[in-house]
Design an enzyme around this catalytic site. Sequence first.
Site, mmCIF file in Angstrom:
data_model
loop_
_atom_site.group_PDB
_atom_site.id
_atom_site.type_symbol
_atom_site.label_atom_id
_atom_site.label_comp_id
_atom_site.label_asym_id
_atom_site.label_seq_id
_atom_site.Cartn_x
_atom_site.Cartn_y
_atom_site.Cartn_z
ATOM 1 N N LYS A 16 -61.836 65.926 4.906
ATOM 2 C CA LYS A 16 -62.142 66.969 5.889
ATOM 3 C C LYS A 16 -61.489 66.697 7.244
ATOM 4 C CE LYS A 16 -64.194 70.726 7.310
ATOM 5 N NZ LYS A 16 -63.095 70.941 8.292
ATOM 6 N N LYS B 99 -69.104 68.685 9.032
ATOM 7 C CA LYS B 99 -69.393 69.543 7.877
ATOM 8 C C LYS B 99 -69.466 68.772 6.555
ATOM 9 C CE LYS B 99 -67.622 73.542 10.294
ATOM 10 N NZ LYS B 99 -66.395 74.081 10.875
ATOM 11 N N SER C 198 -65.382 69.004 13.364
ATOM 12 C CA SER C 198 -65.818 69.602 12.101
ATOM 13 C C SER C 198 -65.932 68.630 10.938
ATOM 14 C CB SER C 198 -64.881 70.751 11.715
ATOM 15 O OG SER C 198 -65.132 71.871 12.541
ATOM 16 N N SER D 159 -62.794 75.491 7.170
ATOM 17 C CA SER D 159 -63.734 74.930 8.148
ATOM 18 C C SER D 159 -64.562 76.023 8.812
ATOM 19 C CB SER D 159 -62.976 74.112 9.210
ATOM 20 O OG SER D 159 -63.837 73.226 9.860
#
Length: 311
Positions: A262, A88, A85, A146
Site C-alpha cells: 500500500k 488503510k 494512506s 486508495s
Amino acid sequence: MKTGIKGVRRLSATAVTAAGAVLLTGTFAAPAQAAAPKAAPAKAAVKAAAPKAPAITAAGGFVMNNGNGKAAFAKAADSRRSMGSTTKIMTAQVVLSQKKLNLDTKVTVDKAYSDYIVAKTASSARLIVGDKVTVRQLLYGLMLPSGCDAAYALADKFGTGSTRAARVKSFIGQMNTTAKNLGLKNTHFDSFDGIGNGANYSTPRDLTKLASSAMKNATFRSVVGTKSTKQKVTTKSGGYRYMSWTNTNDLLGSYAGTIGVKTGSGPEAKYCLVFAATRNGKTVIGTVLASSSVANRTADAKKLLDYGFKV
C-alpha cells in the site's frame, strides 16, 4: 719378500680400515635428506563480502525477512511519523477480522461519503451515491485507488452505534485495539483513512509488522496484489455499472515478484510505501516513510527489496 708381503698386508689392512672409516664416515656424515615440504594448509573458504546497506531518501525505512521476522535494514525504524494512506492497511485488517464476515454483503453508498471526499480533497474510488457495492468491492476501492470514500463506507458499516459519528469512532477504536493486540507500541489511529487529526502515526517497523499480519489473509493478499480491476456494481435504479480501479503501487509490474502492499502520501506524511515481494520462496516485506517523491519512494523500496533478498 716376507717383509714386503707383510707390508702389503698391513697396507691392505690399513686401506681396508681406512676405506671402512670412509664408509662409516660417509654413512654418518652424509647430510640427512631434507624433509618433504609440508602441504600448505587448505585456505579457508573466503566468505563473500556482505552487501553494502543501501542509502534511501526516505526519513525512515525498515525491511525484514517475512518468513522468520529477521530485520535486514533499519533507518529510524521506531520513529513515529504520519503514515498517510498506509493507514488503510489497518482499515482492511479490521474489516477482514470481523466475525462471520460476508464479503458479498452489499453496502449502499451514502452522500456523506461523497461529501467527505469533496471536503477533504481526498483520494477517491469515485463511488456513486445510491450504488450498492459489496464489501469485497469496497476493499478493492480502498486499497487500489486508495479511496477515502470506500474507507468511510467500511468504517460506517463495521463500526457500532446509533449514529454515523458513533460508528466511525467505534471503528477507529477497533483499529487501535488491533494495533495493541499486534504489539504495535508506536502506532495510533485517529482516522479510518490516514487523514488524521494530529494523532495518526506509526513507524516503519510497526507498519511492516502490520502488513505481515494482514498478508496472512487470502482476501487481503488477493486485493493488494491486483494491478487493476473492473467491478460490476448495482445502481440505485437496479441496473449496473462498471467501476475500474488501478493500483497506486508502482512496484506491481515494475519489480519482479511484487505481491503488495500500500502507498500513502500527504503534506505531513510526504511519500510512503509498504511493500512486499516473493522470489525463490523467500518473501521480503518492508516500509519507507517520508520519502521525497513518488519516484523516490519506489526507488527506495526497490533498493530495500534488493538488499533484503541478498542478506
